[in-house]
Design an enzyme around this catalytic site. Structure first.
Site, short mmCIF file in Angstrom:
data_model
loop_
_atom_site.label_atom_id
_atom_site.label_comp_id
_atom_site.label_asym_id
_atom_site.label_seq_id
_atom_site.Cartn_x
_atom_site.Cartn_y
_atom_site.Cartn_z
N TRP A 176 0.68 -1.28 -0.06
CA TRP A 176 -0.04 -0.07 -0.05
C TRP A 176 0.90 1.07 0.04
CZ3 TRP A 176 -3.80 -1.99 -2.04
CH2 TRP A 176 -4.52 -3.06 -1.71
N ASP A 199 -1.22 6.62 6.24
CA ASP A 199 -2.48 5.80 6.17
C ASP A 199 -2.42 4.94 7.33
OD1 ASP A 199 -3.92 3.71 5.13
OD2 ASP A 199 -2.80 3.24 3.41
N LYS A 211 -11.40 -1.91 7.14
CA LYS A 211 -10.88 -2.66 8.08
C LYS A 211 -11.31 -3.01 9.65
CE LYS A 211 -8.54 -3.15 4.38
NZ LYS A 211 -7.43 -2.58 3.89
#
Ligand SMILES: *Cc1c(COP(=O)(O)O)cnc(C)c1O
Length: 360
Positions: free
Chosen positions: A101, A171, A195
């Site tokens: 990511w 993030d 998540k």
């Protein structure tokens, strides 16, 4: 009805109480004769839902006055673009690449200016967090970027990098609300909620007010400017109304559980049940350097692909779902977010122990 223990990395497990409450309110939200899904986002009823969600979120994270909370769409992936489009004023940014990511965000930023990878753990398949105490931060960097909890690999920054005075952007998709967070350390921090918080389709950003400006890269779409969302209370266009409503219920659930310090305590206890088992196991091998282990995503292998596949299949048949590792790394991954009860992790460890005895 039978609910499994769901170890999915995301979309992921939600508190059963929240799902039940949403089910009860599905057809008629508190006597108004319609579902939250059917409500105008401009109605008083919905504005109340929204305002309460934001207030509870601010309370949970103890967000300072000079930060705004934005509810957006487009997933973490759109943030990979919005961050450089809004913040790359000198067209220079430093990225710490600790997984897929972070790498995606880094690659995206290259489209807008000079993105530098100032540290990486790619040399050991992202199984650790590099030392970030004295990095070659670029003199004219607009920001330093990290992915704080690496969902795929199972690592987490336990201390934030020394950015040498540069703005930090993070993030936190897979560790959002798993523990307290000092928001004042970040210029901008964001996460997709699917998540650890709610249903896919909502991204929450926490932005320091001075970061909200008109001065964005030329061509930045209106919907991609943080100022658009900040100036319009996250309702420049139709927000993901139902998703925000569920997030709001999760915030209430977290407050009832005792807040984020209590969640952190529980999450560490839960993760230790699994890591302690892995550390003494003769079959299963944890992937990640001890000091950098995530308490949300626990990755491990047996060292044999067939045994891995057998384990994942037998676990699923016994009610332990979604234990297969990310398609890019293989092996296994148990995501043990806030809503996973300790009993679920204990039951998994019992199952792993039996599997180990049968397969050695
Ligand atoms: C899942 C995840 C992403 C990607 O999220 P999308 O909503 O699918 O764009 C990005 N960063 C982290 C840390 C993640 O866990």
């Amino acid at each position: 009805m039978k609910r499994v223990y769901n170890f999915s990395a995301g979309p992921a497990i939600l508190p059963e109480e929240v799902l039940r409450e949403a089910a009860e309110e599905m057809l008629d939200y508190r006597g108004c004769g319609m579902s939250v899904m059917e409500m105008s986002h401009r109605s008083k009823m919905y504005q109340n839902i929204f305002d309460e969600a934001e207030a509870d979120f601010r309370e949970l994270l103890n967000i300072p006055e000079n930060y705004k909370v934005l509810f957006m769409q487009g997933g973490a992936h759109l943030q990979f673009s919005m961050v450089p489009m809004n913040f790359m004023k000198n067209k220079v940014a430093d990225y710490i690449v600790t997984g897929q990511w972070a790498k995606r965000a880094f690659e995206e930023a290259k489209q807008y200016g000079q993105a530098n990878c100032i540290a990486s753990s790619a040399d050991k398949t992202f199984s650790y967090i590099p030392d970030c105490s004295d990095l070659p931060i670029s003199e004219n960097a607009d920001y330093v970027y990290i992915c704080e909890n690496n969902t795929i690999y199972g690592t987490k920054f336990k201390t934030l990098p020394n950015t040498k005075g540069k703005d930090l952007i993070s993030d936190v998709s897979s560790c959002f609300l798993s523990e307290p967070m000092d928001v004042s350390k970040y210029a901008y921090v964001y996460g997709g909620v699917q998540k650890n918080i709610g249903p896919a389709g909502v991204v929450i950003g926490i932005i320091r007010e001075d970061m909200i400006t008109e001065d964005v890269l030329p061509g930045t779409p209106t919907m991609c400017r943080f100022k658009t969302h900040a100036d319009n209370g996250s309702m420049y266009n139709t927000p993901p109304c139902y998703g925000i409503y569920i997030c709001g219920k999760v915030f209430k659930w977290l407050k009832n559980m005792g807040g984020l310090e209590e969640m952190q305590k529980r999450n560490i206890e839960k993760a230790n049940v699994l890591y302690d088992f892995l550390d003494q196991s003769k079959l299963f091998i944890p992937n990640v350097a001890k000091a950098d282990r995530s308490i949300m995503n626990v990755t491990f292998v047996t060292g044999n692909k067939e045994t891995d596949a057998k384990f994942v299949a037998e676990a699923a048949a016994s009610g332990f779902d979604n234990l297969k590792g990310h398609r890019s790394v293989g092996g296994m991954r148990a995501s043990i977010y806030n809503a996973m009860p300790k009993a679920g992790v204990e039951a998994l460890v019992d199952f792993m122990d039996r599997f180990e005895r049968d397969n050695r």
